[in-house]
Write an enzyme that holds these catalytic residues in place. Sequence first.
Site, PDB file in Angstrom:
ATOM      1  N   ASP A 142       1.299  -1.326  -0.221  1.00 43.03           N
ATOM      2  CA  ASP A 142      -0.175   0.202   0.313  1.00 43.03           C
ATOM      3  C   ASP A 142       0.828   1.462   0.058  1.00 43.03           C
ATOM      4  O   ASP A 142       2.021   1.179   0.601  1.00 43.03           O
ATOM      5  CB  ASP A 142      -1.038   0.554   1.641  1.00 43.03           C
ATOM      6  CG  ASP A 142      -2.379   1.049   1.177  1.00 43.03           C
ATOM      7  OD1 ASP A 142      -2.356   1.561  -0.340  1.00 43.03           O
ATOM      8  OD2 ASP A 142      -2.687   1.533   1.980  1.00 43.03           O
ATOM      9  N   HIS A 149      -3.709  14.192   0.705  1.00 47.24           N
ATOM     10  CA  HIS A 149      -3.924  12.996   1.915  1.00 47.24           C
ATOM     11  C   HIS A 149      -2.936  13.501   2.661  1.00 47.24           C
ATOM     12  O   HIS A 149      -2.708  13.321   4.390  1.00 47.24           O
ATOM     13  CB  HIS A 149      -4.289  11.782   1.673  1.00 47.24           C
ATOM     14  CG  HIS A 149      -4.231  10.868   2.184  1.00 47.24           C
ATOM     15  ND1 HIS A 149      -5.651  10.453   2.849  1.00 47.24           N
ATOM     16  CD2 HIS A 149      -2.819   9.915   2.634  1.00 47.24           C
ATOM     17  CE1 HIS A 149      -5.327   9.765   4.031  1.00 47.24           C
ATOM     18  NE2 HIS A 149      -4.100   8.986   3.686  1.00 47.24           N
ATOM     19  N   ARG A 158       1.057  16.275  12.871  1.00 47.56           N
ATOM     20  CA  ARG A 158       2.442  16.748  13.026  1.00 47.56           C
ATOM     21  C   ARG A 158       1.916  18.427  12.287  1.00 47.56           C
ATOM     22  O   ARG A 158       2.609  18.696  11.861  1.00 47.56           O
ATOM     23  CB  ARG A 158       3.398  16.158  12.205  1.00 47.56           C
ATOM     24  CG  ARG A 158       4.285  14.861  12.541  1.00 47.56           C
ATOM     25  CD  ARG A 158       5.234  14.582  11.572  1.00 47.56           C
ATOM     26  NE  ARG A 158       4.700  14.823  10.402  1.00 47.56           N
ATOM     27  CZ  ARG A 158       4.142  13.690  10.170  1.00 47.56           C
ATOM     28  NH1 ARG A 158       3.999  12.294  10.866  1.00 47.56           N
ATOM     29  NH2 ARG A 158       3.286  13.686   9.227  1.00 47.56           N
ATOM     30  N   GLU A 214     -10.632   3.878   3.733  1.00 46.08           N
ATOM     31  CA  GLU A 214      -9.918   4.594   3.041  1.00 46.08           C
ATOM     32  C   GLU A 214      -9.881   4.484   1.589  1.00 46.08           C
ATOM     33  O   GLU A 214     -10.147   3.118   0.785  1.00 46.08           O
ATOM     34  CB  GLU A 214      -8.490   4.627   2.784  1.00 46.08           C
ATOM     35  CG  GLU A 214      -7.845   4.973   3.916  1.00 46.08           C
ATOM     36  CD  GLU A 214      -6.802   4.778   4.913  1.00 46.08           C
ATOM     37  OE1 GLU A 214      -5.715   5.494   5.427  1.00 46.08           O
ATOM     38  OE2 GLU A 214      -5.622   4.320   4.122  1.00 46.08           O
ATOM     39  N   GLU A 216      -9.160   3.935  -2.471  1.00 46.22           N
ATOM     40  CA  GLU A 216      -7.883   3.898  -3.083  1.00 46.22           C
ATOM     41  C   GLU A 216      -8.230   3.266  -4.610  1.00 46.22           C
ATOM     42  O   GLU A 216      -9.124   2.333  -4.811  1.00 46.22           O
ATOM     43  CB  GLU A 216      -7.010   2.985  -2.433  1.00 46.22           C
ATOM     44  CG  GLU A 216      -6.418   3.587  -1.407  1.00 46.22           C
ATOM     45  CD  GLU A 216      -5.389   3.070  -0.130  1.00 46.22           C
ATOM     46  OE1 GLU A 216      -4.118   2.164  -1.216  1.00 46.22           O
ATOM     47  OE2 GLU A 216      -5.363   3.077   1.099  1.00 46.22           O
ATOM     48  N   ASP A 248      -9.138   0.711   1.981  1.00 46.50           N
ATOM     49  CA  ASP A 248      -7.872   0.133   2.847  1.00 46.50           C
ATOM     50  C   ASP A 248      -8.507   0.579   4.673  1.00 46.50           C
ATOM     51  O   ASP A 248      -8.521   1.783   4.900  1.00 46.50           O
ATOM     52  CB  ASP A 248      -6.675   0.737   2.511  1.00 46.50           C
ATOM     53  CG  ASP A 248      -5.246   1.046   3.395  1.00 46.50           C
ATOM     54  OD1 ASP A 248      -5.954  -0.879   4.325  1.00 46.50           O
ATOM     55  OD2 ASP A 248      -5.015   1.763   3.751  1.00 46.50           O
ATOM     56  N   ARG A 252      -7.923   3.569  13.380  1.00 49.90           N
ATOM     57  CA  ARG A 252      -7.521   4.946  13.457  1.00 49.90           C
ATOM     58  C   ARG A 252      -6.800   4.451  14.691  1.00 49.90           C
ATOM     59  O   ARG A 252      -5.399   4.998  15.514  1.00 49.90           O
ATOM     60  CB  ARG A 252      -7.777   5.985  13.263  1.00 49.90           C
ATOM     61  CG  ARG A 252      -8.484   6.211  11.914  1.00 49.90           C
ATOM     62  CD  ARG A 252      -7.515   6.709  11.370  1.00 49.90           C
ATOM     63  NE  ARG A 252      -8.037   6.318   9.071  1.00 49.90           N
ATOM     64  CZ  ARG A 252      -6.811   6.399   8.444  1.00 49.90           C
ATOM     65  NH1 ARG A 252      -5.921   6.263   8.310  1.00 49.90           N
ATOM     66  NH2 ARG A 252      -7.733   6.825   7.164  1.00 49.90           N
ATOM     67  N   GLN A 255      -3.841   1.663  15.641  1.00 44.67           N
ATOM     68  CA  GLN A 255      -3.029   2.576  13.898  1.00 44.67           C
ATOM     69  C   GLN A 255      -2.274   3.235  14.714  1.00 44.67           C
ATOM     70  O   GLN A 255      -0.750   3.853  15.160  1.00 44.67           O
ATOM     71  CB  GLN A 255      -3.454   3.146  12.462  1.00 44.67           C
ATOM     72  CG  GLN A 255      -1.889   3.011  11.930  1.00 44.67           C
ATOM     73  CD  GLN A 255      -2.983   4.137  10.397  1.00 44.67           C
ATOM     74  OE1 GLN A 255      -3.938   4.359  10.144  1.00 44.67           O
ATOM     75  NE2 GLN A 255      -1.827   5.029  10.053  1.00 44.67           N
ATOM     76  N   TYR A 259       2.212   2.461  15.181  1.00 46.02           N
ATOM     77  CA  TYR A 259       2.311   2.910  14.114  1.00 46.02           C
ATOM     78  C   TYR A 259       4.204   3.550  14.563  1.00 46.02           C
ATOM     79  O   TYR A 259       4.696   3.816  13.433  1.00 46.02           O
ATOM     80  CB  TYR A 259       2.026   3.501  13.088  1.00 46.02           C
ATOM     81  CG  TYR A 259       2.230   4.977  13.250  1.00 46.02           C
ATOM     82  CD1 TYR A 259       1.457   5.663  14.420  1.00 46.02           C
ATOM     83  CD2 TYR A 259       2.479   5.786  12.174  1.00 46.02           C
ATOM     84  CE1 TYR A 259       1.981   7.107  14.553  1.00 46.02           C
ATOM     85  CE2 TYR A 259       2.584   7.658  12.270  1.00 46.02           C
ATOM     86  CZ  TYR A 259       2.448   8.061  13.547  1.00 46.02           C
ATOM     87  OH  TYR A 259       3.071   8.992  13.638  1.00 46.02           O
ATOM     88  N   LYS A 268      -4.415  -1.919  10.733  1.00 45.53           N
ATOM     89  CA  LYS A 268      -4.871  -2.475   8.842  1.00 45.53           C
ATOM     90  C   LYS A 268      -5.326  -3.088   7.793  1.00 45.53           C
ATOM     91  O   LYS A 268      -5.759  -4.061   7.953  1.00 45.53           O
ATOM     92  CB  LYS A 268      -3.620  -1.424   7.594  1.00 45.53           C
ATOM     93  CG  LYS A 268      -3.396  -0.147   8.203  1.00 45.53           C
ATOM     94  CD  LYS A 268      -4.107   0.392   7.415  1.00 45.53           C
ATOM     95  CE  LYS A 268      -3.129   1.884   7.083  1.00 45.53           C
ATOM     96  NZ  LYS A 268      -4.220   3.211   6.698  1.00 45.53           N
ATOM     97  N   THR A 272      -9.060  -5.999   3.868  1.00 43.40           N
ATOM     98  CA  THR A 272      -8.489  -4.779   2.671  1.00 43.40           C
ATOM     99  C   THR A 272      -9.438  -5.248   1.586  1.00 43.40           C
ATOM    100  O   THR A 272      -9.600  -6.591   1.287  1.00 43.40           O
ATOM    101  CB  THR A 272      -7.365  -5.002   2.091  1.00 43.40           C
ATOM    102  OG1 THR A 272      -6.890  -4.257   3.348  1.00 43.40           O
ATOM    103  CG2 THR A 272      -7.304  -4.138   1.193  1.00 43.40           C
ATOM    104  N   GLU A 389      -9.709  12.594   7.471  1.00 47.70           N
ATOM    105  CA  GLU A 389     -10.190  13.638   6.993  1.00 47.70           C
ATOM    106  C   GLU A 389     -11.187  14.299   7.135  1.00 47.70           C
ATOM    107  O   GLU A 389     -11.087  15.646   7.309  1.00 47.70           O
ATOM    108  CB  GLU A 389      -8.824  13.836   5.550  1.00 47.70           C
ATOM    109  CG  GLU A 389      -7.527  13.230   4.894  1.00 47.70           C
ATOM    110  CD  GLU A 389      -8.092  13.025   3.163  1.00 47.70           C
ATOM    111  OE1 GLU A 389      -7.189  14.171   3.074  1.00 47.70           O
ATOM    112  OE2 GLU A 389      -7.464  12.083   3.512  1.00 47.70           O
TER     113      GLU A 389
END
Lengths: 443, 443
Positions: A142, A149, A158, A214, A216, A248, A252, A255, A259, A268, A272, A389
Amino acid sequence: MMNMPALDATHDPARRSWLPAANVPGADFPVQNLPFGVFRATASGRPRIGVAIGDRVLDVVAALEVGCLEVSERVASACHLPQLNGLMGQPVEGRLALREGLSMLLSEGSRLAGDRALHERLFRPIHEVQLLVPADVGDYTDFYASIDHASNVGSMFRPDNPLLPNYKWVPIGYHGRASSVVSSGTAVRRPQGQAKAPEAAEPTFGPSRQLDYELELGAWIAEGNALGSPVPMEAAEGHLFGVSLLNDWSARDIQSWEYQPLGPFLGKNFATTISPWVVSMEALAPFRVPAFARPAGDPPPLPYLDSEENRRFGGLALTLEVRLQSARMRERGTAPVLLSRADFRRMYWTMAQLLSHHTSGGCNLRPGDLLGSGTVSGPSREERGCLLELSWRGQEPIALPSGETRAFLEDGDEVLLTGFAERDGAVRIGLGECRGTILAAVI
Amino acid sequence: MMNMPALDATHDPARRSWLPAANVPGADFPVQNLPFGVFRATASGRPRIGVAIGDRVLDVVAALEVGCLEVSERVASACHLPQLNGLMGQPVEGRLALREGLSMLLSEGSRLAGDRALHERLFRPIHEVQLLVPADVGDYTDFYASIDHASNVGSMFRPDNPLLPNYKWVPIGYHGRASSVVSSGTAVRRPQGQAKAPEAAEPTFGPSRQLDYELELGAWIAEGNALGSPVPMEAAEGHLFGVSLLNDWSARDIQSWEYQPLGPFLGKNFATTISPWVVSMEALAPFRVPAFARPAGDPPPLPYLDSEENRRFGGLALTLEVRLQSARMRERGTAPVLLSRADFRRMYWTMAQLLSHHTSGGCNLRPGDLLGSGTVSGPSREERGCLLELSWRGQEPIALPSGETRAFLEDGDEVLLTGFAERDGAVRIGLGECRGTILAAVI
């Protein structure tokens, strides 16, 4: 070297099918598309390779058996397998000949049009068959190729440094889980896992509270490459077989706690979802566009990620959409609501760049391997390809037509991905559907 | 529920083989071991399942054919496959019966001992066969279970914060690449890739300058679990088939530039070498020890990662070693030099915890899937399981007996992993060898 598939008679917009449903404007599967899939006619039936046309599936093996489709022995043998890996691994001439034969068979003027006795043997209504994961996925990778994104997600985690320094140089990717790639329509169980709220002293284990989708694009590998033999940009398009829609699913909360430092794992790998129809690169030939034009000031791709052909034709004029239908909406008969629509032309890296990068250190790809593009988002709110998002990490829940709101997915929600290629002078082709409904966690 | 394999006659230290090489003290493959592998007798021969005994490979299919080994039809059918996946997926009773049959066949008192006519048909010298990757690896997952390794690496990259806050709570892991898992002895091509020196403004693409090995234990999955059905700790041991040695080759310069935010990718996926012999969990039964005792102040594992059985028997009394032989040493006939030796009992997480965690969100494992432990290091310098740690990121190159020094691997270097289980009252068993030599990059 030009490897892009050329336009030929199979793309002729004047070509029509003798199957009326294939000619309905806006249909996903006109005779210019001819996507491949794997279906079972009955629950216990053997998986067989099929081609979607209008609202029907053509049984390819049956077409070979009755002699109305002629291909090389090698291609015929690949068509008899219970998945597409063999067909995906065929040299491009074999694929082109098969496409030409299918197009002739299904276009007006075919002798099959009038042979009603054969229709029942060769065709099934799409909605009466079970559609499977089209290939045995050897490895699933992936990527993270949408700069919109990456910028959105980065700015949540961040704020001072949304886009990491490597983003414009390296097509960022990671290995996913092949065993949990499931077919469209498979229910997705809400995972349990460890999560730690920012203010909590310790993590807890329980059902994910931040379940997300997600949006994709998935790309299927055609011919593979040997270990230690990178695929240069000039050859990369020849190693792409086609595309499907890919969801996907992401937890969250799991993750974000797990991560660091080795990337997403249990957040994840619980599922899928892949759409059943593989739209070939040949079918997409009319929709090739220039690669995304990097804004002034961005570095050009390093030479190993650059080619004249990629700059001119590396992009895809694809639009991808995601819709949601909650359990309440389903009960009330309210149609799924559009959550986002994004343009694949905005992707910072092309599929050829992702593939060539993947092999640049010598990693071998095999026919049927799957590459995910990463979430397809755009610069505006309406183009954000996941709830993380759209709800800005849950802070701005979105409103549904049922009066409900969503920060993340609830049990009973169905997520529906669709997509299509559209361009002046070409017949629109669709990718079909990628669906999944959330089941409650088993505690 | 106690799932640990019990000690039985196959572990009896008094049991000896009629094959003299199996009884040599310190031999890797005494009759108490009986590891499974897949071999080819000739370069074009079909892969066959074998068992290592002394300096010989027993051809299991041949033994079944001549009728000197009796197993259920189901097990026999799995033994005829060209890889171990079918055997790995057998219920434990089938595996135990096969082990008992093999032990009888190869121990003193077997009628085979005197039947010289059969020996040529059933046995091959180990050094005359080609040993293959023993299973089709559906998915390969790599963990990070040595707290000493994580602390060392962390302190190089984050001196203020060596161990991330999740480490003592989450068995950190990531998905690796299954397609590039190669058999011992396969040469490893130095990868090219993007790297950026700390002081450089931009990255460059070229051969890795920080190529490294990682000394790991690989665990093979036995019976799988269905998607959405986690394996609780109480059942985890039953899903482990056995172990091999694993070298997780790593290009540190590529890895450190690419790994934010989604983890290692091209820095790891150019090759992973696995040793050919799978030492079964049954063979390891005498070497089960308590799980690592966490220091006072560390949190206990969350309940989903804890069981009485795991605390008492989750550990393995295994010692792993890595040796290096440079091209110059080889030319001079200098034996490979020991770089590190580490005790697997120091691992912060047991194999059962890694497996149970992996499935805790519903991810499905399949027979033949491979779990890497992560680099096996210990608290002292002599126990550091990779060059990154040994040379402290290249700052303190190590000296070789040839007068050369090594910060990272040079072309022509051969890395050799070995390992063994040893304990009072049991016959020592070995894991065999995991070898790989570095080839120059192709530019």
